[in-house]
Scaffold this motif. Sequence first.
Motif, mmCIF file in Angstrom:
data_model
loop_
_atom_site.group_PDB
_atom_site.id
_atom_site.type_symbol
_atom_site.label_atom_id
_atom_site.label_comp_id
_atom_site.label_asym_id
_atom_site.label_seq_id
_atom_site.Cartn_x
_atom_site.Cartn_y
_atom_site.Cartn_z
ATOM 1 N N ILE A 184 -1.713 -60.003 71.359
ATOM 2 C CA ILE A 184 -2.956 -59.364 71.413
ATOM 3 C C ILE A 184 -3.891 -60.415 70.980
ATOM 4 O O ILE A 184 -5.216 -60.333 71.268
ATOM 5 N N LYS A 185 -3.606 -61.826 70.609
ATOM 6 C CA LYS A 185 -4.230 -62.722 70.307
ATOM 7 C C LYS A 185 -4.673 -63.635 71.651
ATOM 8 O O LYS A 185 -5.279 -64.606 71.322
ATOM 9 N N GLN A 186 -4.002 -63.400 72.564
ATOM 10 C CA GLN A 186 -4.259 -64.193 73.845
ATOM 11 C C GLN A 186 -5.479 -64.272 74.138
ATOM 12 O O GLN A 186 -6.094 -63.166 74.439
ATOM 13 N N PRO A 187 -6.006 -65.311 74.842
ATOM 14 C CA PRO A 187 -7.323 -65.403 75.691
ATOM 15 C C PRO A 187 -7.762 -64.239 76.278
ATOM 16 O O PRO A 187 -8.775 -63.740 76.570
ATOM 17 N N GLU A 188 -6.921 -63.978 77.254
ATOM 18 C CA GLU A 188 -6.962 -62.771 78.179
ATOM 19 C C GLU A 188 -6.995 -61.376 77.747
ATOM 20 O O GLU A 188 -7.479 -60.522 78.452
ATOM 21 N N ASN A 189 -6.918 -61.313 76.295
ATOM 22 C CA ASN A 189 -7.013 -60.033 76.039
ATOM 23 C C ASN A 189 -8.456 -59.881 75.190
ATOM 24 O O ASN A 189 -8.620 -58.810 74.381
ATOM 25 N N LYS A 190 -9.222 -60.984 75.387
ATOM 26 C CA LYS A 190 -10.694 -60.649 74.596
ATOM 27 C C LYS A 190 -11.515 -59.658 75.411
ATOM 28 O O LYS A 190 -11.376 -59.460 76.614
ATOM 29 N N ARG A 191 -11.965 -58.865 74.555
ATOM 30 C CA ARG A 191 -12.651 -57.534 75.068
ATOM 31 C C ARG A 191 -13.885 -58.001 76.000
ATOM 32 O O ARG A 191 -14.508 -58.963 75.957
ATOM 33 N N THR A 192 -13.783 -57.091 76.950
ATOM 34 C CA THR A 192 -14.896 -57.101 77.897
ATOM 35 C C THR A 192 -16.202 -57.275 77.412
ATOM 36 O O THR A 192 -16.919 -58.408 77.948
ATOM 37 N N SER A 193 -16.649 -56.754 76.420
ATOM 38 C CA SER A 193 -18.143 -57.033 75.742
ATOM 39 C C SER A 193 -18.248 -58.140 75.208
ATOM 40 O O SER A 193 -19.612 -58.454 74.835
ATOM 41 N N LEU A 194 -17.058 -58.869 74.850
ATOM 42 C CA LEU A 194 -17.331 -60.112 74.161
ATOM 43 C C LEU A 194 -17.159 -61.266 75.259
ATOM 44 O O LEU A 194 -17.308 -62.568 74.788
ATOM 45 N N ILE A 247 3.946 -60.396 65.767
ATOM 46 C CA ILE A 247 3.526 -58.982 65.922
ATOM 47 C C ILE A 247 2.085 -59.337 66.721
ATOM 48 O O ILE A 247 1.782 -58.491 67.655
ATOM 49 N N ARG A 248 1.353 -60.335 66.331
ATOM 50 C CA ARG A 248 0.105 -60.398 66.846
ATOM 51 C C ARG A 248 0.020 -61.228 68.041
ATOM 52 O O ARG A 248 -0.921 -61.476 68.757
ATOM 53 N N TYR A 249 1.198 -61.891 68.548
ATOM 54 C CA TYR A 249 0.937 -62.975 69.443
ATOM 55 C C TYR A 249 0.310 -62.478 70.813
ATOM 56 O O TYR A 249 -0.566 -62.888 71.331
ATOM 57 N N LYS A 262 16.531 -66.983 65.513
ATOM 58 C CA LYS A 262 16.126 -68.136 66.125
ATOM 59 C C LYS A 262 16.437 -68.220 67.523
ATOM 60 O O LYS A 262 15.525 -69.042 68.288
ATOM 61 N N ASP A 263 17.560 -67.850 68.232
ATOM 62 C CA ASP A 263 17.774 -67.906 69.468
ATOM 63 C C ASP A 263 17.177 -67.058 70.366
ATOM 64 O O ASP A 263 17.493 -67.255 71.831
ATOM 65 N N GLU A 264 16.230 -66.328 70.018
ATOM 66 C CA GLU A 264 15.641 -65.333 71.056
ATOM 67 C C GLU A 264 14.594 -66.338 71.597
ATOM 68 O O GLU A 264 13.917 -67.084 71.273
ATOM 69 N N PRO A 265 14.332 -65.983 73.257
ATOM 70 C CA PRO A 265 13.485 -66.281 74.037
ATOM 71 C C PRO A 265 11.892 -66.506 72.945
ATOM 72 O O PRO A 265 11.159 -67.315 73.351
ATOM 73 N N TYR A 266 11.597 -65.243 72.529
ATOM 74 C CA TYR A 266 10.083 -65.294 71.973
ATOM 75 C C TYR A 266 10.066 -65.546 70.274
ATOM 76 O O TYR A 266 9.380 -65.050 69.594
ATOM 77 N N ALA A 267 11.273 -66.276 69.992
ATOM 78 C CA ALA A 267 11.303 -66.685 68.500
ATOM 79 C C ALA A 267 9.976 -67.356 68.085
ATOM 80 O O ALA A 267 9.483 -68.142 68.708
ATOM 81 N N GLY A 268 9.585 -67.003 66.971
ATOM 82 C CA GLY A 268 8.274 -67.629 66.447
ATOM 83 C C GLY A 268 7.003 -66.943 66.989
ATOM 84 O O GLY A 268 6.046 -67.452 66.519
ATOM 85 N N ARG A 269 7.410 -65.849 67.803
ATOM 86 C CA ARG A 269 5.778 -65.081 68.194
ATOM 87 C C ARG A 269 5.845 -63.839 67.488
ATOM 88 O O ARG A 269 6.938 -63.092 67.471
ATOM 89 N N SER A 325 10.089 -58.791 62.126
ATOM 90 C CA SER A 325 8.524 -58.345 62.433
ATOM 91 C C SER A 325 8.823 -56.865 61.923
ATOM 92 O O SER A 325 9.579 -56.176 62.475
ATOM 93 N N VAL A 326 7.664 -56.706 61.226
ATOM 94 C CA VAL A 326 7.398 -55.271 60.714
ATOM 95 C C VAL A 326 5.873 -54.823 61.029
ATOM 96 O O VAL A 326 5.268 -55.503 60.796
ATOM 97 N N GLY A 327 5.925 -53.620 61.436
ATOM 98 C CA GLY A 327 4.604 -53.199 61.782
ATOM 99 C C GLY A 327 4.587 -51.728 62.225
ATOM 100 O O GLY A 327 5.331 -51.182 62.628
ATOM 101 N N TRP A 328 3.206 -51.167 62.203
ATOM 102 C CA TRP A 328 2.761 -49.827 62.635
ATOM 103 C C TRP A 328 1.783 -50.099 63.774
ATOM 104 O O TRP A 328 0.932 -50.904 63.780
#
Length: 136
Positions: A123-133, A119-121, A110-117, A85-88
Amino acid sequence: MGKEECMFCSLEQNGEQDIIFENDTCLYIQKASEQKILEGSGLIIPKAHVSQVFLLSEQEWKDSRELLIKAKAWLDEKYAPDGYSVGWNTGETGGQTIPHAHLHVIPRFKDEPYAGRGIRYWIKQPENKRTSLKNE
């Protein structure tokens, strides 16, 4: 926070930070305490106090890329990760807590509990949807 208070501008004051590689304008560093959970993780930072990624000079971009490639080869050899995972994070709302541009380089296994998730995982969850939307 100005340059005087910036932890990345005074690495010598933090005994936990190790400089692994450097070139003319940037450093690749690792923090000892981060290795307990994020084994092999590190940061690429400009030597100059640059507050955010969008203000990097052309040379700082080139040097960041050079260190990213060098760090990957070193991390591949030392840890043999299964991915990266690489990011700013930029700006407070974007998750930047230290106002000095820094690129996260995080080996993933591969043996991490969050393997496969990635950097966007989170923030893209439904509960993160903006209030205005929410009504859309």
